[in-house]
Design an enzyme around this catalytic site. Structure first.
Site, short mmCIF file in Angstrom:
data_model
loop_
_atom_site.label_atom_id
_atom_site.label_comp_id
_atom_site.label_asym_id
_atom_site.label_seq_id
_atom_site.Cartn_x
_atom_site.Cartn_y
_atom_site.Cartn_z
CD GLN A 83 -2.39 -0.75 2.59
OE1 GLN A 83 -3.08 0.15 2.89
NE2 GLN A 83 -3.06 -2.06 2.99
CG HIS A 92 -9.78 -3.73 4.21
ND1 HIS A 92 -9.18 -3.31 5.57
CD2 HIS A 92 -9.38 -5.00 4.41
CE1 HIS A 92 -8.90 -4.80 6.22
NE2 HIS A 92 -9.46 -5.44 5.80
CG MET A 93 -11.37 -1.52 -1.39
SD MET A 93 -9.18 -0.94 -1.67
CE MET A 93 -9.29 0.39 -2.71
CB SER A 94 -13.65 3.08 3.56
OG SER A 94 -14.71 2.75 2.70
CG ASP A 95 -9.92 3.54 5.90
OD1 ASP A 95 -10.41 4.18 6.32
OD2 ASP A 95 -9.35 3.00 6.88
CG HIS A 136 -6.84 3.78 9.57
ND1 HIS A 136 -6.41 2.42 9.46
CD2 HIS A 136 -5.61 3.79 10.53
CE1 HIS A 136 -5.77 1.74 10.36
NE2 HIS A 136 -5.41 2.56 10.73
#
Length: 337
Positions: free
Chosen positions: A101, A282-285, A306
């Site tokens: 990431q 997860h992907m929201s962040d 986050h």
């Protein structure tokens, strides 16, 4: 030089990782202090240090304070090195996916090949199969392609995993992911390393039983690997819609039945689908940094600490406007331009 208080917001390693990524991309140096000040083991830990070292190698950066336990870091990037191979060993079960990431947004179209050793499937970070099934597939939707080769899996605590990421290319531009669209299929990978194959089958069957109520085709494959350094299991799922993808994962652990692992992942997936968001928690962040770089809008399943922290760090590096509607801990719409 940009000044960053490492104790701000959720005060974890995400502040450092976001700062490193944007520093290398923009060429702006930064100083971060109070690194993980509110955590049980404050200061840089080994896996955070490897994120620093990776970005240092990519950008020929000058650094001060890049050592285990350091509570302050100065990072001065230079030009990104293209056409290069980089080896990163985060040690034992340090998270490989958190390194991915951090580095991936900075190496688009740079012809950089990175080999990462450590934990591919470890707690408190997305699993490597989530990265393959969800993260990379959503990046493909916004114009970014990447090849990921999973050579060995690594579980907590021994690690021993190995991944190569390369051919990160694309022409990303402003994107709009505001709905999942009609659900078409659920895909997944149920794996075991150095454990009986029936564990992967039981995880798969348990997830399939719960997901069957969604009324779409289900394709879950098993990945059975013997002779790995570490023992472990897990499952990752991806609900693929006409316009986006929602994902979920779950890891096995001692005393946790395989059926519970599969059920857990399936219920997390359904909970995310029920939010009517376009991307999961997860992907929201993870999508926020790409929306900040290229412009974009999406609906996230949950407004996390986050995400809040990321917004503030991003605004220190980029002259952008972040418009977020929604309240924690519910779904939210992010528009960044």
């Amino acid at each position: 030089m940009i000044e960053i208080d490492g104790s701000f917001g959720e005060g974890g390693g995400q502040i450092l990782r976001t700062s490193l990524t944007l520093s290398v991309i923009t060429g702006k140096p930064f100083r971060i202090f109070n690194i993980r000040a509110n955590r049980p083991n404050p200061g840089l830990q080994r896996q955070h240090l490897w994120a620093v070292k990776a970005m240092k190698m990519i950008s020929n950066a000058e650094t001060k304070g890049d050592e285990v336990g350091s509570k302050e870091l100065i990072f001065v990037p230079h030009e990104i090195k293209g056409n290069t191979n980089i080896d990163i060993d985060v040690g034992t079960a340090g998270s490989v996916t958190l390194i991915i990431q951090t580095v991936l947004p900075a190496i688009i179209n740079k012809n950089v090949r990175i080999r990462i050793k450590g934990g591919t499937d470890v707690p408190k970070s997305p699993t490597i199969d989530y990265i393959r099934l969800v993260y990379l597939e959503i990046l493909r939707k916004i114009g970014i392609e990447a090849k990921l080769n999973l050579i060995k899996r690594g579980h907590y605590p021994e690690g021993g995993g190995e991944v190569i990421i390369e051919n990160v290319n694309g022409n990303p531009s402003a994107f709009s992911l505001l709905e999942l669209g009609k659900l078409t299929i659920i895909k997944g990978i149920s794996h075991v390393s150095s454990l009986p194959a029936h564990i992967a089958e039981r995880q798969m069957n348990s997830a399939r039983e719960i997901l069957s109520k969604l009324g779409v085709p289900i394709e879950i494959e098993t990945d059975v690997r013997q002779g790995e350094v570490s023992k472990g299991s897990g499952i990752a799922l991806a609900a693929i819609g006409e316009k986006s993808i929602i994902g979920a994962d779950s890891l096995g652990e001692r005393g946790k039945r395989a059926e519970i692992v599969g059920e857990e992942a399936a219920r997390i997936l359904i909970n995310n689908l029920n939010t009517k968001a376009s991307v999961d928690i997860h992907m929201s962040d993870m999508l926020m940094i790409f929306a900040s770089l290229y412009g974009g809008e999406y609906i996230g399943a949950e407004l996390t600490s986050h995400a809040y922290t990321n917004m503030e760090i991003i605004k220190k590096f980029l002259d952008i406007k972040i418009d977020v509607s929604g309240k924690r801990p519910f779904r939210f719409k992010a528009k960044i331009f």
